[in-house]
Design a protein around this motif. Structure first.
Motif, PDB file in Angstrom:
ATOM      1  N   LEU A   1      -7.502   4.374   4.179  1.00  0.00           N
ATOM      2  CA  LEU A   1      -8.150   5.681   4.298  1.00  0.00           C
ATOM      3  C   LEU A   1      -7.800   6.355   5.620  1.00  0.00           C
ATOM      4  CD1 LEU A   1     -11.603   4.740   2.741  1.00  0.00           C
ATOM      5  CD2 LEU A   1      -9.717   5.974   1.647  1.00  0.00           C
ATOM      6  N   GLY A   2      -7.829   5.606   6.704  1.00  0.00           N
ATOM      7  CA  GLY A   2      -7.460   6.190   7.986  1.00  0.00           C
ATOM      8  C   GLY A   2      -6.001   6.587   8.053  1.00  0.00           C
ATOM      9  N   LEU A   3      -5.121   5.765   7.463  1.00  0.00           N
ATOM     10  CA  LEU A   3      -3.694   6.095   7.434  1.00  0.00           C
ATOM     11  C   LEU A   3      -3.445   7.351   6.605  1.00  0.00           C
ATOM     12  CD1 LEU A   3      -2.186   2.519   6.940  1.00  0.00           C
ATOM     13  CD2 LEU A   3      -2.030   3.934   9.001  1.00  0.00           C
ATOM     14  N   GLU A   4      -4.147   7.466   5.488  1.00  0.00           N
ATOM     15  CA  GLU A   4      -4.003   8.668   4.654  1.00  0.00           C
ATOM     16  C   GLU A   4      -4.466   9.897   5.431  1.00  0.00           C
ATOM     17  OE1 GLU A   4      -2.276  10.052   1.443  1.00  0.00           O
ATOM     18  OE2 GLU A   4      -2.913   7.967   1.185  1.00  0.00           O
TER      19      GLU A   4
ATOM     20  N   LEU B   1       0.855  -1.178   0.000  1.00  0.00           N
ATOM     21  CA  LEU B   1       0.000   0.000   0.000  1.00  0.00           C
ATOM     22  C   LEU B   1       0.893   1.230   0.000  1.00  0.00           C
ATOM     23  CD1 LEU B   1      -2.688   1.594   0.565  1.00  0.00           C
ATOM     24  CD2 LEU B   1      -2.215   1.217   3.001  1.00  0.00           C
ATOM     25  N   ARG B   2       0.663   2.126  -0.959  1.00  0.00           N
ATOM     26  CA  ARG B   2       1.456   3.357  -1.032  1.00  0.00           C
ATOM     27  C   ARG B   2       0.613   4.525  -0.540  1.00  0.00           C
ATOM     28  NH1 ARG B   2       2.374   7.547  -4.845  1.00  0.00           N
ATOM     29  NH2 ARG B   2       0.789   6.615  -6.191  1.00  0.00           N
ATOM     30  N   LEU B   3       1.137   5.249   0.446  1.00  0.00           N
ATOM     31  CA  LEU B   3       0.455   6.449   0.919  1.00  0.00           C
ATOM     32  C   LEU B   3       0.787   7.607  -0.013  1.00  0.00           C
ATOM     33  CD1 LEU B   3       0.913   6.001   4.766  1.00  0.00           C
ATOM     34  CD2 LEU B   3      -1.030   5.378   3.316  1.00  0.00           C
ATOM     35  N   ILE B   4      -0.198   8.455  -0.257  1.00  0.00           N
ATOM     36  CA  ILE B   4      -0.097   9.400  -1.371  1.00  0.00           C
ATOM     37  C   ILE B   4       0.384  10.781  -0.959  1.00  0.00           C
ATOM     38  CG2 ILE B   4      -1.440  10.568  -3.175  1.00  0.00           C
ATOM     39  CD1 ILE B   4      -3.280   8.109  -3.162  1.00  0.00           C
ATOM     40  N   GLY B   5      -0.105  11.308   0.154  1.00  0.00           N
ATOM     41  CA  GLY B   5       0.232  12.682   0.507  1.00  0.00           C
ATOM     42  C   GLY B   5       0.508  12.861   1.983  1.00  0.00           C
ATOM     43  N   GLY B   6       1.010  14.044   2.323  1.00  0.00           N
ATOM     44  CA  GLY B   6       1.209  14.385   3.714  1.00  0.00           C
ATOM     45  C   GLY B   6       2.503  13.863   4.307  1.00  0.00           C
ATOM     46  N   GLU B   7       2.500  13.701   5.631  1.00  0.00           N
ATOM     47  CA  GLU B   7       3.687  13.321   6.391  1.00  0.00           C
ATOM     48  C   GLU B   7       4.295  11.998   5.926  1.00  0.00           C
ATOM     49  OE1 GLU B   7       4.749  12.182  11.069  1.00  0.00           O
ATOM     50  OE2 GLU B   7       2.753  12.899  10.509  1.00  0.00           O
ATOM     51  N   PHE B   8       3.454  11.043   5.563  1.00  0.00           N
ATOM     52  CA  PHE B   8       3.927   9.712   5.173  1.00  0.00           C
ATOM     53  C   PHE B   8       3.920   9.513   3.664  1.00  0.00           C
ATOM     54  CE2 PHE B   8       1.457   8.864   9.258  1.00  0.00           C
ATOM     55  CZ  PHE B   8       2.554   9.138  10.065  1.00  0.00           C
ATOM     56  N   ARG B   9       3.924  10.568   2.933  1.00  0.00           N
ATOM     57  CA  ARG B   9       3.871  10.480   1.469  1.00  0.00           C
ATOM     58  C   ARG B   9       4.948   9.549   0.915  1.00  0.00           C
ATOM     59  NH1 ARG B   9       4.703  15.620  -2.689  1.00  0.00           N
ATOM     60  NH2 ARG B   9       4.183  14.483  -4.608  1.00  0.00           N
ATOM     61  N   ARG B  10       4.523   8.666   0.014  1.00  0.00           N
ATOM     62  CA  ARG B  10       5.365   7.703  -0.684  1.00  0.00           C
ATOM     63  C   ARG B  10       5.819   6.536   0.192  1.00  0.00           C
ATOM     64  NH1 ARG B  10       9.103  11.997  -4.146  1.00  0.00           N
ATOM     65  NH2 ARG B  10       7.403  12.832  -5.422  1.00  0.00           N
ATOM     66  N   ARG B  11       5.423   6.505   1.444  1.00  0.00           N
ATOM     67  CA  ARG B  11       5.733   5.336   2.257  1.00  0.00           C
ATOM     68  C   ARG B  11       4.937   4.149   1.736  1.00  0.00           C
ATOM     69  NH1 ARG B  11       7.818   6.118   7.479  1.00  0.00           N
ATOM     70  NH2 ARG B  11       7.791   3.837   7.584  1.00  0.00           N
TER      71      ARG B  11
ATOM     72  N   ALA C   1       2.771   1.092  13.857  1.00  0.00           N
ATOM     73  CA  ALA C   1       4.017   1.200  14.611  1.00  0.00           C
ATOM     74  C   ALA C   1       5.174   1.616  13.711  1.00  0.00           C
ATOM     75  CB  ALA C   1       4.322  -0.136  15.290  1.00  0.00           C
ATOM     76  N   ALA C   2       5.223   1.061  12.486  1.00  0.00           N
ATOM     77  CA  ALA C   2       6.294   1.405  11.550  1.00  0.00           C
ATOM     78  C   ALA C   2       6.250   2.881  11.169  1.00  0.00           C
ATOM     79  CB  ALA C   2       6.186   0.533  10.296  1.00  0.00           C
ATOM     80  N   LEU C   3       5.048   3.460  11.143  1.00  0.00           N
ATOM     81  CA  LEU C   3       4.898   4.884  10.819  1.00  0.00           C
ATOM     82  C   LEU C   3       5.067   5.779  12.050  1.00  0.00           C
ATOM     83  CD1 LEU C   3       1.757   4.677   8.479  1.00  0.00           C
ATOM     84  CD2 LEU C   3       4.127   5.086   7.762  1.00  0.00           C
ATOM     85  N   ALA C   4       5.255   5.177  13.217  1.00  0.00           N
ATOM     86  CA  ALA C   4       5.316   5.926  14.483  1.00  0.00           C
ATOM     87  C   ALA C   4       4.058   6.769  14.666  1.00  0.00           C
ATOM     88  CB  ALA C   4       6.580   6.798  14.532  1.00  0.00           C
ATOM     89  N   ALA C   5       2.912   6.166  14.341  1.00  0.00           N
ATOM     90  CA  ALA C   5       1.627   6.872  14.406  1.00  0.00           C
ATOM     91  C   ALA C   5       0.736   6.350  15.526  1.00  0.00           C
ATOM     92  CB  ALA C   5       0.906   6.753  13.066  1.00  0.00           C
ATOM     93  N   THR C   6       1.280   5.526  16.405  1.00  0.00           N
ATOM     94  CA  THR C   6       0.438   4.892  17.417  1.00  0.00           C
ATOM     95  C   THR C   6      -0.117   5.866  18.441  1.00  0.00           C
ATOM     96  OG1 THR C   6       2.417   4.367  18.718  1.00  0.00           O
ATOM     97  CG2 THR C   6       1.614   2.678  17.198  1.00  0.00           C
ATOM     98  N   ASP C   7       0.529   7.016  18.606  1.00  0.00           N
ATOM     99  CA  ASP C   7       0.024   7.991  19.589  1.00  0.00           C
ATOM    100  C   ASP C   7      -1.250   8.682  19.116  1.00  0.00           C
ATOM    101  OD1 ASP C   7       1.502   9.245  17.548  1.00  0.00           O
ATOM    102  OD2 ASP C   7       1.923  10.989  18.801  1.00  0.00           O
ATOM    103  N   ARG C   8      -1.555   8.575  17.831  1.00  0.00           N
ATOM    104  CA  ARG C   8      -2.767   9.208  17.287  1.00  0.00           C
ATOM    105  C   ARG C   8      -3.774   8.185  16.785  1.00  0.00           C
ATOM    106  NH1 ARG C   8      -1.594  12.640  12.625  1.00  0.00           N
ATOM    107  NH2 ARG C   8       0.352  11.506  12.314  1.00  0.00           N
ATOM    108  N   ALA C   9      -3.546   6.908  17.100  1.00  0.00           N
ATOM    109  CA  ALA C   9      -4.390   5.852  16.544  1.00  0.00           C
ATOM    110  C   ALA C   9      -4.929   4.939  17.637  1.00  0.00           C
ATOM    111  CB  ALA C   9      -3.594   5.030  15.534  1.00  0.00           C
ATOM    112  N   ARG C  10      -6.109   4.414  17.379  1.00  0.00           N
ATOM    113  CA  ARG C  10      -6.718   3.394  18.221  1.00  0.00           C
ATOM    114  C   ARG C  10      -7.223   2.297  17.302  1.00  0.00           C
ATOM    115  NH1 ARG C  10     -12.542   3.982  20.839  1.00  0.00           N
ATOM    116  NH2 ARG C  10     -12.780   1.915  21.781  1.00  0.00           N
TER     117      ARG C  10
END
Length: 224
Positions: free
Chosen positions: A89-92, A35-45, A119-128
């Motif tokens: 969608l939530g990751l985007e 899955l490729r993220l398209i925009g923002g902080e994680f763009r192209r991840r 966890a790989a995106l270090a986004a766990t503090d904003r996710a449930r």
């Protein structure tokens, strides 16, 4: 990130690499694509996607169109990704500045992969992450979201009931709700929802609705 576990415990990701080597990418799924993220902080991840029957990330082109529509609504939003699957969608939304995203996914294996990707995106503090049926989640105590993504398995008759269940306290007064279905289905949505935009790709159609609750007045903190 907090993880609700009515059916299974989502274990934190472990890494067994030598201490001198830093991980540069999320762990690969056993099989499947990416899955490729398209925009923002994680763009192209790029994140691993399991080869799981019925698991179909929203196509890149549709996601790009959708988030262009939502450009001013995502920053600071509280987002709900029902039937999360890959969590595309939530990751985007997190990548583009949502303050929180709640992911609801019933399949334990898919939920574990999503937990690893967060966890790989270090986004766990904003996710449930909630490992449960979407209908069971919506039967719980509601807290309002300003942005909802509803992308259930096709041809299972889940859309209408979930749309109406969201009206039981799950939506802010001016919430935006994205509903993705098979193109042959026109979903039955609450009377307070007005169709804002629509996009079709192959056998799927995505519809973005804006909620207009009668006599409502959105607060500055919750309005999209």
């Amino acid at each position: 990130m907090t993880v609700d576990k009515p059916a299974v415990t989502i274990r934190p990701m472990t890494r067994r690499r030598p201490a001198s080597r830093k991980p540069r990418r999320p762990p690969a799924a056993t099989t499947g694509g990416r899955l490729r993220l398209i925009g923002g902080e994680f763009r192209r991840r790029q994140l691993p996607v399991l080869d799981q029957p019925g698991l179909r990330p929203t196509p890149d082109r549709v996601r790009e169109t959708l988030f262009n529509w939502l450009a001013s609504a995502v920053p600071g939003a509280r987002a709900l990704d029902l039937f999360a699957g890959t969590g595309a969608l939530g990751l985007e939304a997190l990548s583009r500045g949502a303050r929180q995203a709640v992911f609801v996914e019933r399949n334990a294996r898919v939920a574990r992969q999503l937990a690893d990707n967060l966890a790989a995106l270090a986004a766990t503090d904003r996710a449930r992450l909630v490992n449960a049926e979407a209908q069971a989640f919506l039967a719980g105590d509601p807290t309002p979201f300003s942005l909802v993504f509803l992308d259930p398995p096709f041809r299972h008759g889940l859309v209408g009931a979930c749309c109406h269940a969201l009206e039981a306290g799950w939506l802010t007064e001016a919430a935006l709700v994205y509903v993705e279905t098979e193109s042959s289905l026109v979903p039955e949505v609450p009377a307070s929802w007005q169709l804002h935009r629509e996009v079709r790709a192959g056998d799927s159609t995505g519809r973005l609705y804006r909620r207009h609750a009668a006599g409502s007045r959105s607060s500055d903190s919750d309005a999209c």
